[in-house]
Design a protein around this motif. Structure first.
Motif, PDB file in Angstrom:
ATOM      1  N   ILE A  35     -10.993   8.515  -6.832  1.00 25.21           N
ATOM      2  CA  ILE A  35      -9.749   8.096  -7.475  1.00 25.21           C
ATOM      3  C   ILE A  35      -8.843   7.387  -6.475  1.00 25.21           C
ATOM      4  O   ILE A  35      -8.308   6.307  -6.754  1.00 25.21           O
ATOM      5  N   PHE A  36      -8.663   8.001  -5.297  1.00 26.11           N
ATOM      6  CA  PHE A  36      -7.842   7.379  -4.263  1.00 26.11           C
ATOM      7  C   PHE A  36      -8.375   5.997  -3.897  1.00 26.11           C
ATOM      8  O   PHE A  36      -7.622   5.031  -3.780  1.00 26.11           O
ATOM      9  N   LEU A  41     -10.444   3.880  -5.594  1.00 30.15           N
ATOM     10  CA  LEU A  41     -10.315   2.890  -6.659  1.00 30.15           C
ATOM     11  C   LEU A  41      -8.867   2.465  -6.841  1.00 30.15           C
ATOM     12  O   LEU A  41      -8.582   1.280  -7.099  1.00 30.15           O
ATOM     13  N   PHE A  42      -7.933   3.414  -6.699  1.00 27.22           N
ATOM     14  CA  PHE A  42      -6.518   3.082  -6.830  1.00 27.22           C
ATOM     15  C   PHE A  42      -6.084   2.102  -5.738  1.00 27.22           C
ATOM     16  O   PHE A  42      -5.355   1.137  -5.999  1.00 27.22           O
ATOM     17  N   LEU A  43      -6.548   2.322  -4.511  1.00 16.52           N
ATOM     18  CA  LEU A  43      -6.171   1.436  -3.415  1.00 16.52           C
ATOM     19  C   LEU A  43      -6.797   0.053  -3.577  1.00 16.52           C
ATOM     20  O   LEU A  43      -6.160  -0.964  -3.276  1.00 16.52           O
ATOM     21  N   TRP A  62      -7.515  -1.389  -6.404  1.00 22.61           N
ATOM     22  CA  TRP A  62      -6.755  -2.037  -7.473  1.00 22.61           C
ATOM     23  C   TRP A  62      -5.384  -2.502  -6.958  1.00 22.61           C
ATOM     24  O   TRP A  62      -4.933  -3.615  -7.262  1.00 22.61           O
ATOM     25  N   THR A  63      -4.730  -1.662  -6.157  1.00 16.62           N
ATOM     26  CA  THR A  63      -3.444  -2.034  -5.569  1.00 16.62           C
ATOM     27  C   THR A  63      -3.595  -3.244  -4.660  1.00 16.62           C
ATOM     28  O   THR A  63      -2.756  -4.160  -4.663  1.00 16.62           O
ATOM     29  N   LEU A  65       2.946   6.394  -3.648  1.00 18.85           N
ATOM     30  CA  LEU A  65       1.700   6.358  -4.417  1.00 18.85           C
ATOM     31  C   LEU A  65       0.640   5.506  -3.717  1.00 18.85           C
ATOM     32  O   LEU A  65      -0.564   5.716  -3.895  1.00 18.85           O
ATOM     33  N   ASP A  66       1.087   4.535  -2.916  1.00 14.48           N
ATOM     34  CA  ASP A  66       0.156   3.716  -2.135  1.00 14.48           C
ATOM     35  C   ASP A  66      -0.109   4.318  -0.764  1.00 14.48           C
ATOM     36  O   ASP A  66      -1.255   4.396  -0.312  1.00 14.48           O
ATOM     37  N   PRO A  91      -2.361   8.014  -0.415  1.00 16.75           N
ATOM     38  CA  PRO A  91      -3.820   7.838  -0.510  1.00 16.75           C
ATOM     39  C   PRO A  91      -4.381   6.997   0.631  1.00 16.75           C
ATOM     40  O   PRO A  91      -5.493   7.249   1.104  1.00 16.75           O
ATOM     41  N   GLY A 126      -9.562   1.544   0.856  1.00 19.88           N
ATOM     42  CA  GLY A 126     -10.087   1.963  -0.443  1.00 19.88           C
ATOM     43  C   GLY A 126     -11.607   2.019  -0.449  1.00 19.88           C
ATOM     44  O   GLY A 126     -12.203   2.978  -0.950  1.00 19.88           O
TER      45      GLY A 126
END
Length: 352
Positions: A147-148, A150-152, A154-155, A223-224, A227, A279
């Protein structure tokens, strides 16, 4: 609390000592500011920033000398420096938003460092909560790295696509808009006070809304950043101290490099690359320790490499150096209008 201590490089006693020192430093800074709100000189912020950077370097060296490698942190010193540099670079990007917030609310120059300091204290509290939650999640669920990661990624994609062009299009979040419309307030500044008594009524001052905006904005930044640093170290103590040293220098950095910010025209791309790299590192680590039954039958994916911390540190330092040099060279041949088109109009520094 086992998620915080466990195999951490720091014992509960070290955690307590670090926290006491932190509170002492913040209390001293706030006390000085509260007694004499002013616009700091470049020499003043330069000295303070040099102290904070020096303390961070000494702390990292201290980890190299005294900290023993362990399960969560095979190389505590390198992990700290990688995390600190990453958090610091993200903090520089945050300064673009801070400048816009100060300009939007028309904060007098002599009150800006007070607003920043209070916002940073709130940010530290919120990031502390994220650190605890992140440590607990990692301790219980190894798949959280997916999750961490994929989130990074995407960011990073969003940051690279925007390329800093939307920095000037800051919009208040819903909480701030609600407070401005529904709560009793005055438009007049009353020094650095958050509340003032006007006509027998207790009203919120503009400083309250500035602090609320800075605090809630930094919550989104966390949030960025949290992670991202957990992609470099799993030790919550190193995560905490790296964030601490980055935040403690943020106020001084705001005043010191205001004129330089408009020349870091490719900063967003550099940060996008860093977040994407971390990420991918997180996703590879999650694959290496995979336990999800629908991926490889719940078995570890042995061919997925774990990127070593020394390589991460080299990539971070190299990316920041290249981004800075290329930005300065590129901006040198640009007009003011061309730089503004990339980073947003220069606000608070144009008359300095």
């Amino acid at each position: 609390m086992n998620a915080l201590y466990g195999d951490s490089v720091a014992s509960p006693t070290v955690w307590a000592i670090t926290t006491v020192i932190l509170v002492g430093v913040l209390a001293l800074d706030i006390f000085v500011i509260a007694r004499r709100p002013h616009e700091p000189t470049m020499a003043e912020v330069g000295r303070h920033l040099a102290v904070f950077v020096g303390l961070a370097v000494l702390f990292g060296i201290g980890l190299a000398v005294f900290a023993e490698p362990h399960a969560l942190s095979p190389n505590p010193s390198a992990e700290f420096f990688a995390g600190w540099l990453t958090e610091y670079s993200l903090s520089v990007d945050n300064l673009f938003i801070f400048i816009i917030i100060m300009a939007k609310f028309g904060v007098p120059r002599q009150f800006q460092q007070t607003a920043l300091m209070i916002g940073i204290v709130l940010a530290l509290i919120m990031r502390g909560a994220f650190i605890v939650l992140g440590a607990a999640a990692i301790n219980q669920f190894s798949w959280v790295f997916y999750i961490f990661g994929l989130f990074l990624v995407w960011t990073a994609y969003k940051l690279a696509r925007e390329g800093g062009e939307d920095e000037d299009e800051y919009e208040e979040n819903k909480l701030v808009r609600f407070a401005e419309k529904r709560l009793p307030a005055t438009a007049e500044w009353h020094g650095t006070k958050l509340f003032a008594r006007v006509g027998g009524k207790r009203l919120l001052t503009p400083m309250f809304f500035v602090v609320l905006t800075l605090g809630t904005t930094d919550l989104l930044f966390a949030l960025d950043s949290i992670p991202a640093i957990y992609g470099l170290t799993r030790d919550p103590y190193i995560v905490f101290t790296a964030n601490l040293f980055a935040l403690m220098g943020l106020r001084q950095l705001y005043f010191l490099i205001g004129g330089l910010l408009e020349r870091l025209i490719y900063l967003s791309y550099g940060l996008a690359f860093l977040l994407g790299f971390i990420g991918v590192k997180l996703i590879l680590h999650a694959m290496h320790e995979n336990e999800l039954p629908f991926i490889n039958g719940g078995h570890h994916i042995e061919w997925a490499p774990d990127i070593p911390i020394w390589l991460s540190l080299v990539v971070i330092v190299g990316t920041l150096a290249v981004t800075t040099v290329v930005s300065l060279i590129g901006s040198r041949n640009m007009t003011r209008a061309e730089r503004d088109a990339v980073t947003g109009p220069r606000r608070d520094w144009e008359d300095d």
